[in-house]
Scaffold this active site. Structure first.
Site, PDB file in Angstrom:
ATOM      1  N   LYS A  12      36.281   1.242  32.190  1.00 49.49           N
ATOM      2  CA  LYS A  12      36.082  -0.200  32.372  1.00 49.49           C
ATOM      3  C   LYS A  12      36.511  -0.608  33.784  1.00 49.49           C
ATOM      4  O   LYS A  12      35.820  -1.369  34.459  1.00 49.49           O
ATOM      5  CB  LYS A  12      36.954  -0.901  31.332  1.00 49.49           C
ATOM      6  CG  LYS A  12      36.531  -2.285  30.984  1.00 49.49           C
ATOM      7  CD  LYS A  12      37.639  -2.943  30.187  1.00 49.49           C
ATOM      8  CE  LYS A  12      37.364  -3.024  28.735  1.00 49.49           C
ATOM      9  NZ  LYS A  12      38.355  -3.871  28.027  1.00 49.49           N
ATOM     10  N   ASP A  69      37.850  -8.358  27.644  1.00 46.56           N
ATOM     11  CA  ASP A  69      37.858  -7.893  26.260  1.00 46.56           C
ATOM     12  C   ASP A  69      36.413  -7.840  25.798  1.00 46.56           C
ATOM     13  O   ASP A  69      35.654  -8.803  25.967  1.00 46.56           O
ATOM     14  CB  ASP A  69      38.702  -8.785  25.347  1.00 46.56           C
ATOM     15  CG  ASP A  69      39.160  -7.993  24.129  1.00 46.56           C
ATOM     16  OD1 ASP A  69      39.841  -6.965  24.307  1.00 46.56           O
ATOM     17  OD2 ASP A  69      38.818  -8.368  22.990  1.00 46.56           O
ATOM     18  N   SER A  70      36.022  -6.705  25.263  1.00 43.83           N
ATOM     19  CA  SER A  70      34.619  -6.470  24.938  1.00 43.83           C
ATOM     20  C   SER A  70      34.477  -5.928  23.530  1.00 43.83           C
ATOM     21  O   SER A  70      35.420  -5.357  22.985  1.00 43.83           O
ATOM     22  CB  SER A  70      34.019  -5.433  25.895  1.00 43.83           C
ATOM     23  OG  SER A  70      34.171  -5.847  27.217  1.00 43.83           O
ATOM     24  N   GLY A 151      32.624   4.801  25.314  1.00 47.20           N
ATOM     25  CA  GLY A 151      32.543   4.033  24.067  1.00 47.20           C
ATOM     26  C   GLY A 151      31.227   4.250  23.325  1.00 47.20           C
ATOM     27  O   GLY A 151      30.814   5.378  23.053  1.00 47.20           O
TER      28      GLY A 151
HETATM   29  P1  ITT Z   1      41.777  -2.494  27.662  1.00 44.35           P
HETATM   30  O1  ITT Z   1      42.129  -3.396  26.500  1.00 44.35           O
HETATM   31  O2  ITT Z   1      42.965  -1.791  28.232  1.00 44.35           O
HETATM   32  O3  ITT Z   1      40.958  -3.184  28.706  1.00 44.35           O
HETATM   33  P2  ITT Z   1      40.086  -1.141  25.680  1.00 44.35           P
HETATM   34  O4  ITT Z   1      39.281   0.128  25.695  1.00 44.35           O
HETATM   35  O5  ITT Z   1      41.098  -1.295  24.546  1.00 44.35           O
HETATM   36  O6  ITT Z   1      40.825  -1.287  27.100  1.00 44.35           O
HETATM   37  P3  ITT Z   1      38.718  -3.397  24.604  1.00 44.35           P
HETATM   38  O7  ITT Z   1      39.919  -3.889  23.888  1.00 44.35           O
HETATM   39  O8  ITT Z   1      37.856  -4.403  25.288  1.00 44.35           O
HETATM   40  O9  ITT Z   1      39.100  -2.338  25.712  1.00 44.35           O
HETATM   41  O10 ITT Z   1      37.928  -2.491  23.556  1.00 44.35           O
HETATM   42  C1  ITT Z   1      36.613  -2.526  23.425  1.00 44.35           C
HETATM   43  C2  ITT Z   1      36.044  -1.243  22.893  1.00 44.35           C
HETATM   44  O11 ITT Z   1      34.649  -1.506  22.796  1.00 44.35           O
HETATM   45  C3  ITT Z   1      36.194  -0.058  23.844  1.00 44.35           C
HETATM   46  O12 ITT Z   1      37.300   0.756  23.545  1.00 44.35           O
HETATM   47  C4  ITT Z   1      34.877   0.680  23.636  1.00 44.35           C
HETATM   48  O13 ITT Z   1      34.933   1.478  22.491  1.00 44.35           O
HETATM   49  C5  ITT Z   1      33.914  -0.460  23.354  1.00 44.35           C
HETATM   50  N1  ITT Z   1      33.283  -0.936  24.603  1.00 44.35           N
HETATM   51  C6  ITT Z   1      33.634  -1.975  25.396  1.00 44.35           C
HETATM   52  N2  ITT Z   1      32.836  -2.083  26.456  1.00 44.35           N
HETATM   53  C7  ITT Z   1      31.940  -1.087  26.339  1.00 44.35           C
HETATM   54  C8  ITT Z   1      30.851  -0.649  27.115  1.00 44.35           C
HETATM   55  O14 ITT Z   1      30.539  -1.244  28.273  1.00 44.35           O
HETATM   56  N3  ITT Z   1      30.154   0.394  26.698  1.00 44.35           N
HETATM   57  C9  ITT Z   1      30.465   1.022  25.546  1.00 44.35           C
HETATM   58  N4  ITT Z   1      31.469   0.692  24.760  1.00 44.35           N
HETATM   59  C10 ITT Z   1      32.214  -0.359  25.143  1.00 44.35           C
END
Ligand code: ITT
Length: 196
Positions: A12, A69-70, A151
């Protein structure tokens, strides 16, 4: 001026850095502050979690902070995994565990429509915060394809394409993704701050 990107997700971080023009800002990330504990993502929405990450990291570092957050919302699963995308298959699960669970849940389901959603929050050191969001519609296929990104990328074919994000590669993904759209809005709406 220092800006901390409040993530410990290296993929990310790389995407944000290559999409967004930080101009004269000195860009750091949560990796530069190993002593700061992980932010507990216990909000019910992407927006609540993005705000929480940005505010906690800006207060802890004394710098401005930007957090993303995604999540992936699958329509036939009533929006799951959504805000729980990172830990869909359980705490400490891998991307592979999550992808396998998603394929299991979608077995036999005809409607494969889904969207990646992102909320990006920007906080000053006092905790004053603003947000932007982005969305990318597409379809979930029934096998993993491609090796770039992270992801759920190997399962997601964005609208208008026949290949997954993981096959399309970073140049295309970083032009059309949920994150790219949110960061484009950030660039337009936060220009005053960015050019200070
Ligand atoms: P941070 O909170 O430290 O930023 P994280 O991986 O926990 O890292 P998120 O809470 O936003 O981030 O989790 C979102 C999940 O959704 C992430 O772990 C991936 O599995 C998926 N995800 C988010 N953005 C994505 C993308 O661009 N492509 C594919 N999967 C994605």
């Amino acid at each position: 001026m220092k800006l901390v990107i409040a993530t410990r997700n290296a993929h990310k971080l790389e995407e944000i850095k290559s999409i967004f023009d930080f101009q004269h800002l000195e860009v750091l990330s949560a990796f530069d502050f190993p002593e700061i504990p992980d932010v507990i993502e216990d909000g019910n929405t992407l927006e609540a979690n993005a705000i929480k990450k940005a505010v906690e990291i800006s207060k802890a570092t004394g710098c401005w902070a930007m957090a993303d957050d995604s999540g992936l919302e699958v329509n036939v699963l009533d929006g799951a995994p959504g805000v729980y995308s990172a830990r869909y298959a359980g705490e400490q699960c891998s991307y592979s565990d999550n992808n396998k669970k998603l394929l299991r849940e979608l077995m036999g389901k005809k409607d494969r429509s889904a969207q990646f959603c992102t909320v990006i929050a920007l906080s000053d050191p006092e905790g004053n915060v603003k947000t932007v969001s982005g969305k990318c519609h597409g379809l979930i296929i029934d096998e993993l394809r491609g090796s770039t990104g992270f992801g759920y990328d190997p399962l997601f074919v964005p609208e208008g394409y026949t290949e997954t994000f993981a096959e399309l590669g970073s140049e295309v993904k970083n032009r059309i993704s949920h994150r790219a759209q949110a960061l484009q809005k950030a660039c337009d709406e936060w220009a005053d701050f960015i050019s200070r």
